[in-house]
Scaffold this motif. Structure first.
Motif, PDB file in Angstrom:
ATOM      1  N   UNK A  25     -36.057  18.447  49.499  1.00 54.26           N
ATOM      2  CA  UNK A  25     -35.041  19.194  50.715  1.00 54.26           C
ATOM      3  C   UNK A  25     -33.263  19.517  50.003  1.00 54.26           C
ATOM      4  N   UNK A  26     -32.528  18.777  49.288  1.00 53.63           N
ATOM      5  CA  UNK A  26     -31.740  18.439  48.747  1.00 53.63           C
ATOM      6  C   UNK A  26     -31.624  19.371  47.805  1.00 53.63           C
ATOM      7  N   UNK A  27     -32.729  19.793  46.945  1.00 53.61           N
ATOM      8  CA  UNK A  27     -32.772  20.216  45.632  1.00 53.61           C
ATOM      9  C   UNK A  27     -32.474  21.808  46.332  1.00 53.61           C
ATOM     10  N   UNK A  28     -34.186  22.179  47.737  1.00 53.55           N
ATOM     11  CA  UNK A  28     -33.718  23.719  47.781  1.00 53.55           C
ATOM     12  C   UNK A  28     -31.858  23.689  48.682  1.00 53.55           C
ATOM     13  N   UNK A  29     -31.247  22.899  49.084  1.00 52.33           N
ATOM     14  CA  UNK A  29     -30.140  23.505  50.114  1.00 52.33           C
ATOM     15  C   UNK A  29     -29.414  23.793  48.350  1.00 52.33           C
ATOM     16  N   UNK A  30     -29.340  23.242  47.345  1.00 52.96           N
ATOM     17  CA  UNK A  30     -28.360  22.957  46.540  1.00 52.96           C
ATOM     18  C   UNK A  30     -28.631  24.372  45.458  1.00 52.96           C
ATOM     19  N   UNK A  31     -29.723  24.758  45.691  1.00 52.58           N
ATOM     20  CA  UNK A  31     -30.490  26.299  44.601  1.00 52.58           C
ATOM     21  C   UNK A  31     -30.154  27.584  45.459  1.00 52.58           C
ATOM     22  N   UNK A  32     -30.153  27.332  46.890  1.00 54.53           N
ATOM     23  CA  UNK A  32     -29.668  28.255  48.096  1.00 54.53           C
ATOM     24  C   UNK A  32     -27.962  28.606  47.854  1.00 54.53           C
ATOM     25  N   UNK A  33     -27.298  27.511  48.147  1.00 52.83           N
ATOM     26  CA  UNK A  33     -26.126  27.211  47.805  1.00 52.83           C
ATOM     27  C   UNK A  33     -25.291  27.885  46.599  1.00 52.83           C
ATOM     28  N   UNK A  34     -25.777  27.616  45.238  1.00 52.30           N
ATOM     29  CA  UNK A  34     -25.989  28.240  43.809  1.00 52.30           C
ATOM     30  C   UNK A  34     -26.308  30.058  43.949  1.00 52.30           C
ATOM     31  N   UNK A  35     -27.768  30.517  44.643  1.00 50.47           N
ATOM     32  CA  UNK A  35     -27.774  32.059  44.731  1.00 50.47           C
ATOM     33  C   UNK A  35     -26.567  32.275  45.679  1.00 50.47           C
ATOM     34  N   UNK A  36     -26.297  32.051  46.366  1.00 54.58           N
ATOM     35  CA  UNK A  36     -25.800  32.880  47.319  1.00 54.58           C
ATOM     36  C   UNK A  36     -24.177  33.256  46.849  1.00 54.58           C
ATOM     37  N   UNK A  37     -23.842  32.295  45.787  1.00 56.07           N
ATOM     38  CA  UNK A  37     -22.491  32.079  45.454  1.00 56.07           C
ATOM     39  C   UNK A  37     -22.426  33.214  44.453  1.00 56.07           C
ATOM     40  N   UNK A  38     -23.870  32.858  43.626  1.00 49.99           N
ATOM     41  CA  UNK A  38     -23.545  33.869  42.560  1.00 49.99           C
ATOM     42  C   UNK A  38     -23.398  35.012  42.715  1.00 49.99           C
ATOM     43  N   UNK A  39     -24.188  35.736  43.845  1.00 49.39           N
ATOM     44  CA  UNK A  39     -24.430  37.052  44.524  1.00 49.39           C
ATOM     45  C   UNK A  39     -23.521  37.181  45.346  1.00 49.39           C
ATOM     46  N   UNK A  40     -21.728  36.385  45.362  1.00 51.12           N
ATOM     47  CA  UNK A  40     -20.852  36.985  45.717  1.00 51.12           C
ATOM     48  C   UNK A  40     -20.057  37.709  44.899  1.00 51.12           C
ATOM     49  N   UNK A  41     -18.747  38.797  45.880  1.00 55.71           N
ATOM     50  CA  UNK A  41     -18.233  39.230  45.456  1.00 55.71           C
ATOM     51  C   UNK A  41     -17.639  39.012  43.607  1.00 55.71           C
ATOM     52  N   UNK A  42     -17.781  39.576  43.065  1.00 53.94           N
ATOM     53  CA  UNK A  42     -17.068  38.947  41.650  1.00 53.94           C
ATOM     54  C   UNK A  42     -15.305  39.129  41.566  1.00 53.94           C
ATOM     55  N   UNK A  43     -13.839  39.001  41.272  1.00 53.77           N
ATOM     56  CA  UNK A  43     -13.111  39.637  40.988  1.00 53.77           C
ATOM     57  C   UNK A  43     -13.422  40.375  40.259  1.00 53.77           C
ATOM     58  N   UNK A  44     -12.852  42.076  39.495  1.00 48.75           N
ATOM     59  CA  UNK A  44     -12.056  41.886  38.598  1.00 48.75           C
ATOM     60  C   UNK A  44     -11.556  41.766  37.861  1.00 48.75           C
ATOM     61  N   UNK A  45     -12.128  42.331  35.948  1.00 53.58           N
ATOM     62  CA  UNK A  45     -11.865  41.296  35.331  1.00 53.58           C
ATOM     63  C   UNK A  45     -10.609  42.232  35.092  1.00 53.58           C
ATOM     64  N   UNK A  46      -9.199  41.291  34.833  1.00 54.47           N
ATOM     65  CA  UNK A  46      -7.842  42.273  34.746  1.00 54.47           C
ATOM     66  C   UNK A  46      -7.923  43.601  33.754  1.00 54.47           C
ATOM     67  N   UNK A  47      -8.268  43.257  32.908  1.00 56.61           N
ATOM     68  CA  UNK A  47      -8.945  44.261  31.415  1.00 56.61           C
ATOM     69  C   UNK A  47      -8.876  45.784  32.185  1.00 56.61           C
TER      70      UNK A  47
END
Length: 79
Positions: A25-47
């Protein structure tokens, strides 16, 4: 009357199974958290932002082609 001494009790196997379930269960929670944070909006590169602004200024005619190319080359060297 306590029932943990009866033959139907699972003994240490039940505790091991519970521990394994908690780890899964703990591993599943960590996997879900990682997937959700990677899918979040990405800040644009200043260049990329600077290049977009430069492109817009050139398109509006605020700068000529020579100035555009000079600044574009400077941005490319900086990144």
């Amino acid at each position: 009357m306590p029932y943990w001494h009866t033959p139907a009790a699972m003994g240490w196997v039940g505790g091991l199974g519970m521990l394994l379930l908690m780890v899964v269960i703990l591993a599943a929670v960590v996997v879900v958290a990682v997937v959700l944070t990677r899918r979040g909006p990405q800040s644009p590169d200043p260049a990329d932002t600077a290049r977009r602004i430069l492109d817009e200024r050139f398109a509006r005619g605020e700068i000529d082609q020579e100035e555009y190319e000079r600044r574009r080359d400077a941005l490319t060297r900086a990144s």
